[in-house]
Design an enzyme around this catalytic site. Structure first.
Site, PDB file in Angstrom:
ATOM      1  CE  LYS A 116       3.988   3.195  -2.352  1.00  0.00           C
ATOM      2  NZ  LYS A 116       4.137   2.605  -2.839  1.00  0.00           N
ATOM      3  CD  GLU A 200       3.930  -1.268   4.306  1.00  0.00           C
ATOM      4  OE1 GLU A 200       3.754  -0.200   4.814  1.00  0.00           O
ATOM      5  OE2 GLU A 200       2.928  -2.072   3.266  1.00  0.00           O
ATOM      6  CG  HIS A 235      -1.350  -3.519  -9.284  1.00  0.00           C
ATOM      7  ND1 HIS A 235      -0.949  -4.606  -8.073  1.00  0.00           N
ATOM      8  CD2 HIS A 235      -0.024  -4.560  -9.428  1.00  0.00           C
ATOM      9  CE1 HIS A 235       0.581  -5.398  -7.415  1.00  0.00           C
ATOM     10  NE2 HIS A 235       0.244  -5.127  -8.662  1.00  0.00           N
ATOM     11  NE  ARG A 292      -6.416   8.145  -9.093  1.00  0.00           N
ATOM     12  CZ  ARG A 292      -5.336   7.790  -8.505  1.00  0.00           C
ATOM     13  NH1 ARG A 292      -4.207   7.912  -8.443  1.00  0.00           N
ATOM     14  NH2 ARG A 292      -5.738   6.405  -8.802  1.00  0.00           N
TER      15      ARG A 292
HETATM   16  C1  MV4 Z   1       0.700  -4.287  -0.132  1.00  0.00           C
HETATM   17  C2  MV4 Z   1       0.187  -6.411  -0.251  1.00  0.00           C
HETATM   18  C3  MV4 Z   1       0.747  -6.667   1.031  1.00  0.00           C
HETATM   19  N1  MV4 Z   1       1.136  -6.208   2.140  1.00  0.00           N
HETATM   20  N2  MV4 Z   1       1.598  -4.708   1.470  1.00  0.00           N
HETATM   21  C4  MV4 Z   1      -0.261  -3.563  -4.205  1.00  0.00           C
HETATM   22  C5  MV4 Z   1      -0.436  -2.165  -4.532  1.00  0.00           C
HETATM   23  C6  MV4 Z   1      -0.968  -1.453  -3.414  1.00  0.00           C
HETATM   24  N3  MV4 Z   1      -1.405   0.248  -3.841  1.00  0.00           N
HETATM   25  C7  MV4 Z   1       0.013  -1.870  -2.399  1.00  0.00           C
HETATM   26  N4  MV4 Z   1      -0.318  -3.549  -2.892  1.00  0.00           N
HETATM   27  C8  MV4 Z   1      -0.237  -4.639  -1.976  1.00  0.00           C
HETATM   28  N5  MV4 Z   1       0.499  -3.745  -0.537  1.00  0.00           N
HETATM   29  C9  MV4 Z   1       1.144  -5.350   2.560  1.00  0.00           C
HETATM   30  N6  MV4 Z   1       2.082  -4.686   3.403  1.00  0.00           N
HETATM   31  C10 MV4 Z   1      -0.453  -6.502  -0.711  1.00  0.00           C
HETATM   32  C11 MV4 Z   1      -0.753  -5.763  -1.970  1.00  0.00           C
HETATM   33  C12 MV4 Z   1      -1.448  -6.162  -3.007  1.00  0.00           C
HETATM   34  C13 MV4 Z   1      -2.635  -5.251  -3.809  1.00  0.00           C
HETATM   35  C14 MV4 Z   1      -3.205  -4.496  -2.786  1.00  0.00           C
HETATM   36  C15 MV4 Z   1      -3.997  -4.219  -3.060  1.00  0.00           C
HETATM   37  C16 MV4 Z   1      -4.955  -4.513  -4.498  1.00  0.00           C
HETATM   38  C17 MV4 Z   1      -4.324  -5.432  -5.215  1.00  0.00           C
HETATM   39  C18 MV4 Z   1      -3.183  -5.766  -4.971  1.00  0.00           C
HETATM   40  C19 MV4 Z   1      -2.507  -6.680  -5.770  1.00  0.00           C
HETATM   41  C20 MV4 Z   1      -1.325  -7.119  -4.796  1.00  0.00           C
HETATM   42  C21 MV4 Z   1      -0.772  -6.908  -4.133  1.00  0.00           C
END
Ligand code: MV4
Length: 447
Positions: A116, A200, A235, A292
């Site tokens: 990432k 971040e 998730h 993927r």
């Molecule tokens: C975040 C966020 C808020 N702010 N990044 C969760 C999975 C991963 N792909 C990244 N995720 C998140 N990153 C920042 N800077 C909130 C999440 C997140 C989330 C993102 C996508 C789908 C569901 C989620 C559930 C909780 C938190």
């Protein structure tokens, strides 16, 4: 073109790849574990090879066994599906060393976008928007605290090698940050063998939008528009749809073009998904890249008419993309409901076991992707997803009504499934309105 493809996966995605191979006139070999012996989808492949016991570590994740199966059957390519080894750059490299084509990106492109921190750096230089935060990996806690002060709390600590929510910690003040950075790093080292972490700005509420992209080995790449996957729990996505509702056309165009530019820059050949969060002012921020084919690829297939799995195979074989960006015209609206063998009334407890009744929906605009039949027994060793119900219609409102109708035709028993929850969601006012955020389902389930 390939003569024979080995499918290094199981269940619904193995069957999806079998179907793509049949339509391309390519022979296919499906591997299976002892837990999957006798599963009906295996007889739809040209050959099936048992590679080991139920435990995934000794079957679907065992690289030497998979390579041996490919060599014994003279397969010239391996499709990894999703999960298991699909995003393992070492596996892609072993395939290359054994002169077996990995149906996916090169190990180099996979490593570049799978990390990432390096994906975020490439995004920045491609003018793909990302959250403000540390310039790459944190190696000094005082420096991290300075950055957090500058961008403002809350911030989030993430593992460079993590994904899908693993290895993340939200920090609301400097105390949190000092505790979390070293803890997250140790956890990431133990879980992924890579302790790199970064910080971040943390966004409290957002929608999860992802752009489907696909590139070829000749430097071309296109996007297939976006999906909204905000309806999730812990998730795990429950519902995905395309296009994302209530997105301004200009924003959509920008984010889709940015995603295609990113994978072009990575010289990426294969299918990928670029994930974003969308805030309430319609700003996009890239999260990570999935290298993927994804579970939810059918909604994109339904609105674009592109067969993503067949296209993966074509580009892996060195063919140029069979369409140009301007030829991709999205049409109508598609929704997917994941049917899991879980009890939504008891905290989504897994419900493996025999299926006696399996009545599948049909009719106009309905697609049902499943490896299950009446008489099949859902093994307890793997993921609980047993089917995907996908509908397509002219408008989002029509697609929701069509999904409701199809969900009432679907009858699975006696095991519990997520079907009744999906029926409720199709009648839910907030869902029908569209644009719910990533925390909405969990809030709704509590209420
Ligand atoms: C975040 C966020 C808020 N702010 N990044 C969760 C999975 C991963 N792909 C990244 N995720 C998140 N990153 C920042 N800077 C909130 C999440 C997140 C989330 C993102 C996508 C789908 C569901 C989620 C559930 C909780 C938190």
């Amino acid at each position: 073109m390939f003569n024979r493809v080995l499918i290094a996966n199981r269940g619904e995605i193995a069957l999806r790849v079998i179907r793509a191979c049949k339509e391309l006139d390519i022979e296919c070999v499906c591997v299976y574990s002892q837990a999957d012996a006798g599963a009906p989808y295996l007889s739809m492949a040209d050959q099936a090879v048992c590679i080991g016991p139920a435990a995934a570590a000794e079957s679907y994740l065992d690289i030497p066994r998979l390579i041996a199966a490919a060599e014994i059957t003279s397969a010239d390519a391996i499709h990894p599906g999703y999960g298991f080894l699909a995003e393992n750059a070492h596996f892609a490299e072993v395939c290359r060393d054994c002169r077996i084509e990995f149906i996916g990106p090169s190990p180099e492109a996979m490593a570049l976008l799978g990390d990432k921190v390096s994906a975020k750096n490439l995004a920045k230089s491609s003018r793909v928007p990302v959250f403000p935060g540390s310039e790459g990996e944190i190696d000094d806690i005082d420096e991290a605290a300075q950055i957090a002060d500058k961008i403002g709390y809350p911030v989030i600590v993430k593992a460079a090698a993590g994904g899908g929510g693993r290895g993340m910690r939200v920090c609301r003040n400097e105390n949190d940050l000092r505790k979390n950075v070293s803890a997250a790093s140790q956890e990431a080292e133990a879980a992924f063998g890579n302790g790199a972490v970064y910080i971040e700005k943390f966004l409290e509420s957002a929608r999860h939008i992802e752009v489907q992209v696909i590139g070829d080995k000749h430097g071309d790449a296109v996007h297939l528009y976006e999906r909204d996957c905000s309806v999730q729990r812990r998730h795990q996505k429950l519902i995905e749809e395309a296009p994302a509702p209530h997105v301004e056309p200009k924003r959509r165009d920008e984010v889709c073009k940015a995603a295609a530019k990113l994978i072009k820059k990575a010289e990426y050949a294969g299918a990928a998904t670029v994930e974003f969060l969308l805030d309430d002012k319609q700003n996009f921020y890239m999260l990570e890249v999935n290298t993927r084919v994804q579970v939810e690829h059918p909604v994109t297939e339904m609105i674009t008419g592109v067969d993503i799995v067949k296209t993966q195979i074509l580009v892996a074989a060195g063919e140029p993309l069979p369409f140009r960006q301007r030829e991709i015209k999205p049409r109508g609206h598609a929704i997917e409901c994941r049917i899991n063998a879980e009890d939504p009334d008891h905290n989504f407890a897994p419900c493996p076991g025999p299926i006696h009744r399996f009545d599948v929906p049909g009719g106009p605009g309905v697609r049902f992707d499943s490896h299950c039949v009446a008489g099949y027994r859902v093994p307890s060793n793997y993921d609980s997803m047993i089917a995907k119900l996908i509908v397509h219609a002219d408008t989002r409102r029509d697609a929701i009504r069509r999904m409701g109708r199809a969900l009432r035709e679907l009858e699975i028993g006696p095991i519990k499934t997520t079907t009744p929850l999906h029926r409720r969601l199709m009648d839910n006012h907030a869902f029908i309105e569209g644009g719910v955020d990533i925390h909405w389902l969990e809030r709704m389930l509590k209420a």
